[in-house]
Design an enzyme around this catalytic site. Structure first.
Site, PDB file in Angstrom:
ATOM      1  N   CYS A 145       0.793  -1.186  -0.053  1.00  0.00           N
ATOM      2  CA  CYS A 145       0.128   0.084  -0.225  1.00  0.00           C
ATOM      3  C   CYS A 145       0.910   1.309   0.071  1.00  0.00           C
ATOM      4  CB  CYS A 145      -0.898   0.088   1.266  1.00  0.00           C
ATOM      5  SG  CYS A 145      -0.343  -0.642   2.800  1.00  0.00           S
ATOM      6  N   HIS A 225      -2.657   4.986   6.648  1.00  0.00           N
ATOM      7  CA  HIS A 225      -1.492   5.742   6.933  1.00  0.00           C
ATOM      8  C   HIS A 225      -1.328   7.056   6.521  1.00  0.00           C
ATOM      9  CE1 HIS A 225       0.318   1.607   7.013  1.00  0.00           C
ATOM     10  NE2 HIS A 225      -0.040   1.175   5.482  1.00  0.00           N
TER      11      HIS A 225
HETATM   12  N1  LIG Z   1      -3.778  -5.278   4.949  1.00  0.00           N
HETATM   13  C1  LIG Z   1      -3.277  -4.469   4.303  1.00  0.00           C
HETATM   14  O1  LIG Z   1      -3.595  -3.269   4.667  1.00  0.00           O
HETATM   15  C2  LIG Z   1      -2.613  -4.668   3.086  1.00  0.00           C
HETATM   16  C3  LIG Z   1      -2.000  -3.842   2.209  1.00  0.00           C
HETATM   17  C4  LIG Z   1      -1.515  -4.109   1.144  1.00  0.00           C
HETATM   18  C5  LIG Z   1      -0.937  -5.265   0.845  1.00  0.00           C
HETATM   19  N2  LIG Z   1      -1.125  -6.337   1.772  1.00  0.00           N
HETATM   20  C6  LIG Z   1      -0.653  -7.715   1.461  1.00  0.00           C
HETATM   21  O2  LIG Z   1      -1.746  -8.387   1.059  1.00  0.00           O
HETATM   22  C7  LIG Z   1      -1.259  -9.849   1.500  1.00  0.00           C
HETATM   23  C8  LIG Z   1      -2.583 -10.403   2.304  1.00  0.00           C
HETATM   24  O3  LIG Z   1      -2.626  -9.725   3.390  1.00  0.00           O
HETATM   25  P1  LIG Z   1      -4.225  -9.410   4.272  1.00  0.00           P
HETATM   26  O4  LIG Z   1      -3.885  -8.094   5.076  1.00  0.00           O
HETATM   27  O5  LIG Z   1      -5.300  -9.435   3.427  1.00  0.00           O
HETATM   28  O6  LIG Z   1      -3.976 -10.821   4.921  1.00  0.00           O
HETATM   29  P2  LIG Z   1      -5.340 -11.360   5.897  1.00  0.00           P
HETATM   30  O7  LIG Z   1      -4.442 -12.056   7.339  1.00  0.00           O
HETATM   31  O8  LIG Z   1      -6.295 -10.223   6.440  1.00  0.00           O
HETATM   32  O9  LIG Z   1      -5.757 -12.507   5.016  1.00  0.00           O
HETATM   33  C9  LIG Z   1      -4.967 -13.529   4.643  1.00  0.00           C
HETATM   34  C10 LIG Z   1      -6.245 -14.785   4.504  1.00  0.00           C
HETATM   35  O10 LIG Z   1      -5.554 -15.807   4.044  1.00  0.00           O
HETATM   36  C11 LIG Z   1      -6.281 -16.853   4.618  1.00  0.00           C
HETATM   37  N3  LIG Z   1      -4.790 -17.967   4.577  1.00  0.00           N
HETATM   38  C12 LIG Z   1      -4.200 -18.150   5.474  1.00  0.00           C
HETATM   39  N4  LIG Z   1      -3.422 -19.182   5.307  1.00  0.00           N
HETATM   40  C13 LIG Z   1      -3.817 -19.858   4.168  1.00  0.00           C
HETATM   41  C14 LIG Z   1      -3.509 -20.742   3.197  1.00  0.00           C
HETATM   42  N5  LIG Z   1      -2.405 -21.611   3.516  1.00  0.00           N
HETATM   43  N6  LIG Z   1      -4.266 -20.996   2.110  1.00  0.00           N
HETATM   44  C15 LIG Z   1      -4.976 -19.898   1.719  1.00  0.00           C
HETATM   45  N7  LIG Z   1      -5.419 -19.038   2.627  1.00  0.00           N
HETATM   46  C16 LIG Z   1      -4.919 -18.756   3.779  1.00  0.00           C
HETATM   47  C17 LIG Z   1      -6.415 -16.473   5.847  1.00  0.00           C
HETATM   48  O11 LIG Z   1      -7.475 -17.195   6.467  1.00  0.00           O
HETATM   49  C18 LIG Z   1      -7.116 -15.120   5.676  1.00  0.00           C
HETATM   50  O12 LIG Z   1      -8.569 -15.060   5.278  1.00  0.00           O
HETATM   51  C19 LIG Z   1      -0.279  -9.950   2.323  1.00  0.00           C
HETATM   52  O13 LIG Z   1       1.033  -9.943   1.457  1.00  0.00           O
HETATM   53  C20 LIG Z   1       0.020  -8.428   2.566  1.00  0.00           C
HETATM   54  O14 LIG Z   1       1.255  -7.811   2.900  1.00  0.00           O
HETATM   55  C21 LIG Z   1      -1.815  -6.057   3.060  1.00  0.00           C
END
Ligand SMILES: NC(=O)c1ccc[n+]([C@@H]2O[C@H](COP(=O)([O-])OP(=O)(O)OC[C@H]3O[C@@H](n4cnc5c(N)ncnc54)[C@H](O)[C@@H]3O)[C@@H](O)[C@H]2O)c1
Length: 356
Positions: A145, A225
């Site tokens: 982000c 942020h």
């Molecule tokens: N949250 C943010 O603000 C944000 C912003 C930009 C990028 N990201 C990136 O996006 C990616 C995901 O982050 P998020 O915040 O959505 O995470 P999150 O924890 O909210 O969601 C992850 C999901 O994946 C599922 N999961 C866990 N293990 C799994 C597996 N082995 N197979 C399939 N599903 C599985 C979890 O149950 C959950 O629903 C990361 O790389 C993070 O760095 C996050």
């Protein structure tokens, strides 16, 4: 896939980013959401089904627990991969990189998110900067982000021939709201131990020509942020010139303090009122009235909705990998139209800036 001209997309990991990507894919005229996969058995998976999405178990071991929990499971991730052109991996940091080999072996194009390293795909993506270099590629990584906002804003200044070098301080939200009971900080500020923080080098993974240094500190709130930037321009410029440069990006929205948008919480409230899914702020929200130019230096601040800013980028990355739309501006326009980007905020910075 066979029989359909629409791009078939799967989402692995239906969390903060995955559920927003799934919703956005469903809004695209040229895409079909083939399904989502996860490992959980609770309300999160129930919501996927309630939203009408086919739910898959991410591993064979999770099929039975999910079925026992009353979830209608359409199959495993393997089955989903057989039915898609592109898989968007939104699993937690570290897991997605381990999935990359599976995607490669299956010959499925894939998109990772910013928690993974550049090396996991060898390509890092921000639509307005390097869409063309992702055309037809087997994989890309939509950068984080913060990095997305850095590349969007600096690309706009660069396009106008104004950017010499940029130095930014990033105030990073402590955790995501839905995880606030588990993590996050209170009553303190936590500086990142290294300068530069990773976002500057990460921005250079998208555009190696950027002269950018970032410093970051974690702050005790979960709304968004906030970035403060000090930019050396190529030459003395006026405030209007700098605002015009930012105005060339459809994904930078001008907000104003004198319109009541005085803090992260007021912008967040506006987005909740906007009716967008999840109150998503896809744009970089930049304070136009605060921006100051002094000779050849520009100073400005903006807000980044960490949960939403990467969503339009992910949609464009899907089109780029499949080669379905060759022109970046065409894909960006399609994504913007479907998500309502450009319809909420006034785009002219110098005049009365507010809502449309
Ligand atoms: N949250 C943010 O603000 C944000 C912003 C930009 C990028 N990201 C990136 O996006 C990616 C995901 O982050 P998020 O915040 O959505 O995470 P999150 O924890 O909210 O969601 C992850 C999901 O994946 C599922 N999961 C866990 N293990 C799994 C597996 N082995 N197979 C399939 N599903 C599985 C979890 O149950 C959950 O629903 C990361 O790389 C993070 O760095 C996050």
């Amino acid at each position: 896939m066979a029989g359909s001209t629409k791009i078939r997309v799967g989402v692995n990991g239906y969390g903060v980013i995955g559920k927003r990507v799934a919703a956005a894919v469903s809004q695209q005229p040229d895409m079909v959401l083939a399904g989502v996969s996860d490992v959980v058995t609770d309300w999160r998976a129930q919501m996927a089904i309630r939203n009408g999405f086919r739910l898959f178990a991410a591993t064979a071991e999770r099929v039975e627990p999910m079925r026992r929990a009353g979830l209608e499971v359409a199959g495993t991730l393997d089955d989903l991969l057989a039915d898609v052109d592109v898989i968007v991996d939104c699993t937690p940091k570290g897991i997605a990189s381990r999935n990359a080999d599976t995607y490669r072996q299956r010959g499925v194009r894939f998109i990772l998110q910013g928690g993974e390293q550049h090396a996991a795909t060898g390509h890092s993506f921000v639509a307005e900067c390097n869409y063309a270099s992702a055309l037809g590629a087997p994989a890309t990584r939509v950068v984080s982000c913060n990095t997305t906002s850095v590349v969007r804003t600096l690309t706009a200044l660069k396009r106008a021939g104004l950017l010499k070098r940029a130095r930014g301080t990033l105030l990073r939200r402590a955790t995501d709201p839905w995880e606030s009971h588990e993590s996050g900080i209170m009553n303190t500020l936590v500086p990142e131990p290294e300068i530069p923080s990773h976002q500057g080098p990460d921005a250079q993974a998208v555009d190696p020509g950027l002269d950018v240094v970032t410093m970051a500190v974690k702050v005790p709130e979960t709304l968004a942020h906030l970035h403060y930037w000090s930019v050396q321009l190529m030459r003395p410029a006026s405030k209007d010139e700098v605002l015009d440069a930012f105005g060339t990006s459809s994904r930078i929205a001008f907000i104003r303090d004198d319109q009541g948008l005085v803090a992260l919480n007021s912008v967040r409230e506006l987005m909740t009122d906007s009716g967008r899914p999840f109150g998503n702020l896809y744009e970089v929200a930049l304070w136009a009235d605060m921006l100051r130019v002094q000779g050849d230096e520009a100073f400005y601040a903006y807000m980044v909705d960490n949960q939403a800013i990467v969503i339009p980028e992910t949609i464009d990355a899907i089109r780029a990998l499949t080669g379905a739309v060759e022109d970046a501006s065409e894909s960006i326009a399609m994504t913007n139209a479907s998500l309502g980007i450009g319809s909420l905020f006034e785009s002219r910075a110098r005049t009365e800036v507010g809502l449309k």
